[in-house]
Scaffold this active site. Structure first.
Site, PDB file in Angstrom:
ATOM      1  N   THR A   1      36.363  36.488  47.862  1.00 50.17           N
ATOM      2  CA  THR A   1      37.503  37.376  48.130  1.00 50.17           C
ATOM      3  C   THR A   1      38.142  36.824  49.387  1.00 50.17           C
ATOM      4  OG1 THR A   1      36.705  39.440  47.137  1.00 50.17           O
ATOM      5  CG2 THR A   1      38.028  39.697  49.083  1.00 50.17           C
TER       6      THR A   1
ATOM      7  N   ARG B   1      37.562  45.037  34.474  1.00 55.60           N
ATOM      8  CA  ARG B   1      36.737  45.474  35.619  1.00 55.60           C
ATOM      9  C   ARG B   1      37.563  45.397  36.913  1.00 55.60           C
ATOM     10  NH1 ARG B   1      35.268  43.184  40.772  1.00 55.60           N
ATOM     11  NH2 ARG B   1      33.402  44.267  41.461  1.00 55.60           N
ATOM     12  N   VAL B   2      37.509  46.454  37.692  1.00 57.77           N
ATOM     13  CA  VAL B   2      38.218  46.474  38.977  1.00 57.77           C
ATOM     14  C   VAL B   2      37.209  46.796  40.077  1.00 57.77           C
ATOM     15  CG1 VAL B   2      40.000  47.645  40.333  1.00 57.77           C
ATOM     16  CG2 VAL B   2      40.401  47.168  37.909  1.00 57.77           C
ATOM     17  N   GLY B   3      37.251  46.030  41.154  1.00 56.61           N
ATOM     18  CA  GLY B   3      36.304  46.236  42.255  1.00 56.61           C
ATOM     19  C   GLY B   3      36.900  47.023  43.408  1.00 56.61           C
TER      20      GLY B   3
ATOM     21  N   THR C   1      34.082  42.205  51.700  1.00 59.92           N
ATOM     22  CA  THR C   1      33.745  41.270  50.622  1.00 59.92           C
ATOM     23  C   THR C   1      32.293  41.479  50.200  1.00 59.92           C
ATOM     24  OG1 THR C   1      33.374  38.938  50.081  1.00 59.92           O
ATOM     25  CG2 THR C   1      33.414  39.485  52.416  1.00 59.92           C
ATOM     26  N   GLY C   2      32.063  41.356  48.879  1.00 56.20           N
ATOM     27  CA  GLY C   2      30.737  41.597  48.309  1.00 56.20           C
ATOM     28  C   GLY C   2      30.916  42.419  47.052  1.00 56.20           C
TER      29      GLY C   2
END
Ligand code: ASP
Length: 316
Positions: free
Chosen positions: A176, A204-206, A227-228
Site C-alpha cells: 500500500t 474485496r475492499v480493505g 498498511t497491513g
C-alpha cells in the site's frame, strides 16, 4: 517558517533484501525520495497539507515498486481493483473510491470526491465514471500490471494449490502507499492508496478507502495512514484509534501509534503506519521485516528506508 512535515510509507510488505537487485532497491529509494521532494516543494511554498499528500501519493502510484496505481496487486482473476482515500484534518472532509479499474491515480479521484461531490465513498464502475467526468486520466486495466505482480500471483496460486498459503510471506501478498503532512498553517492531512493484496477475490475492499480504519487526520492531533491486512485494521478502527489515544488518553504520538500496531499485530498480521502529530513529528512504526518509508527533517534533509537501515537522500 512555521513547522511543516511530510512522512510517507510504501507498504509493510517489503521483500527480503536478497529478493530484489540492488538496482531495484536503489530505484525504490529514489522514488520514495521523489515522492518526498514533490510534497516538500508544495509545503515549503505555503501549499496545503492535502495537496502535499496527494502529490506524494501520486509519485508512488506512478512507480512500479509499490502496490498502488502502476504496480498494484492482481486479483485472483488477474485484474486490478484499486482503493484510495484522503482526509483533510482542518475540516474533517474526506473522499474515497474503492474497487476502481481505470483511474490512473486513485488518490486524485479520492480528492475529487471530497472536493467536487457531496459524497464520501464511491465504489466500482460509477467511481471510474465519476473520475472520467471530472477530467482525470483514464487508463486500461492492464496499465497497472507489472511482471513482478504477475510472478507473485503465479507463486501464490501455486502455494494455495499445495495448501501452503500460510507460508506466503507478507511481501508476496501485501503493500500500500500512504502519506501524512502538516502545512505551515497547522493543517494536517492523510492519504492512502492500494491495490489490496495479491490473489484477493474480486469485490474485496480493505481498510485503505475506509476513513478511520486506513486513513485519518484531525487538526491539533495527528494524521495517520496504515498498511497491513485491512480486515483487521477495519475491526480495530486503527487510524482513528491512534488519534483517540492521543485525544482522550493524552498519549503522545509514539506511544499511541505503538499501542495500535501492538493491538493490530496481536491478530498475528504484519502491520505498519506513517503518522505525524500537530508539532510535525513523524513516526513510522511497523512489525514486519521492513516497511518502505521516508520523511523530511525540519532542516529539509530527506531520509528514506526499506528495512532497518536509513539512507540520507540529500536536501529537499
Ligand atoms: N491495507 C491494504 C488492504 O488491506 C493492504 C496493505 O497495506 O498491505 O487493502
Amino acid at each position: 517558517m512555521a513547522n511543516i512535515a511530510i512522512g510517507i510509507h510504501g507498504g509493510c510488505g517489503t521483500l527480503a533484501p536478497h529478493l530484489l537487485s540492488e538496482v531495484d532497491w536503489a530505484e525504490t529509494r529514489q522514488h520514495l525520495a521523489d515522492s518526498l521532494h514533490s510534497a516538500w516543494k508544495i509545503l515549503s511554498r505555503g501549499g496545503r497539507a492535502v495537496e502535499a499528500v496527494e502529490a506524494a501519493v501520486v509519485v508512488m502510484e506512478d512507480s512500479p515498486h509499490f502496490n498502488a496505481g502502476h504496480g498494484a496487486a492482481l486479483t485472483e482473476h488477474s485484474e486490478h481493483e484499486l482503493d484510495a482515500s484522503i482526509m483533510d484534518g482542518e475540516t474533517l472532509g474526506a473522499g474515497a473510491i474503492c474497487a476502481v479499474r481505470t483511474i490512473r491515480n486513485p488518490i486524485k479521484a479520492a480528492r475529487a470526491v471530497m472536493e467536487k461531490s457531496d459524497l464520501l465513498l464511491i465504489a466500482g464502475a460509477p467511481a471510474d465514471e465519476f473520475a472520467q467526468r471530472v477530467g482525470l486520466d483514464i487508463v486500461p486495466n492492464s496499465y497497472f500490471t507489472t511482471p513482478r505482480r504477475v510472478e507473485a500471483l503465479a507463486s501464490l496460486k501455486a502455494k494455495s494449490a499445495r495448501q501452503e498459503i500460510a507460508m506466503a510471506s507478507e511481501a508476496e501478498r501485501h503493500g500500500t502507499v500512504g502519506a501524512v503532512a502538516l502545512d505551515a498553517k497547522g493543517n494536517l492531512a492523510a492519504g492512502t492508496s492500494t491495490g489490496g493484496f495479491n490473489n484477493k477475490p474480486g469485490g474485496r475492499v480493505g481498510d485503505s478507502p475506509i476513513i478511520g480504519a486506513g486513513t485519518y487526520a484531525a487538526n491539533g492531533i495527528c494524521a495517520v495512514s496504515c498498511t497491513g491486512m485491512g480486515e483487521i485494521f477495519i475491526r480495530r478502527v486503527a487510524a482513528y484509534d491512534v488519534s483517540a489515544r492521543m485525544r482522550y488518553a493524552g498519549k503522545g504520538l509514539r506511544e499511541a501509534a505503538d499501542a495500535v500496531i501492538a493491538a493490530v499485530g496481536s491478530h498475528k498480521i504484519g502491520a505498519g503506519l506513517i503518522s505525524v502529530d500537530a508539532g510535525g513529528k513523524v513516526y513510522a512504526p511497523f512489525n514486519t521485516l521492513g516497511m518502505a518509508r521516508g520523511w523530511v527533517e525540519t532542516d529539509g534533509r530527506v531520509y528514506v528506508a526499506t528495512h532497518q537501515e536509513v539512507h540520507a537522500m540529500g536536501v529537499a
